[in-house]
Write a protein that holds these residues in place. Structure first.
Motif: not given
Length: 116
Positions: A23-26, A66-81
């Motif tokens: 929802e955020s990234r789209v 309009e497309p917005t920046a959204g949250d590019p880090q929103a619940l990203r599986p590859e960013a699990r730190a």
């Protein structure tokens, strides 16, 4: 195509995104990119909640959003730190206790003896 068309998707980790992350990234995608995801979804998993999110976003874009920046880090599986949650220590561990009278999988209960 070996990857089922995933390499051409606007969100490379699309198949692993939870609904909240999608929802955020789209929001950052152009209408054509959302249509690409919607087409991919309908021909692969066809998950109703996902198609509803993508269709709603297309309707918003068609209505002038309009497309917005959204949250590019929103619940990203590859960013699990690192790990999350409470650390376990002797002070946060439960007190040891006896197994229940009927036993546990690794310690069977004692027989009741002969009953007549």
């Amino acid at each position: 195509m070996a990857d089922g068309g995933r390499s051409g998707l606007p969100l490379p980790d699309y198949d692993h995104l939870p609904i909240g992350g999608l929802e955020s990234r789209v929001r950052s995608l152009a209408p054509e990119e959302v249509e690409t995801l919607l087409s991919y979804e309908r021909t692969h998993a066809d998950r109703l909640p996902v198609t509803e999110v993508l269709t709603a976003r297309l309707e918003q874009l068609d209505a002038g959003a309009e497309p917005t920046a959204g949250d590019p880090q929103a619940l990203r599986p590859e960013a699990r730190a690192g790990r999350h949650g409470s650390p376990v220590s002797p002070t946060t561990s439960p007190e040891p206790h006896s197994p229940p009278p009927h036993g546990t999988p690794d310690q069977r209960g004692r027989p009741k003896g002969d009953r007549t």
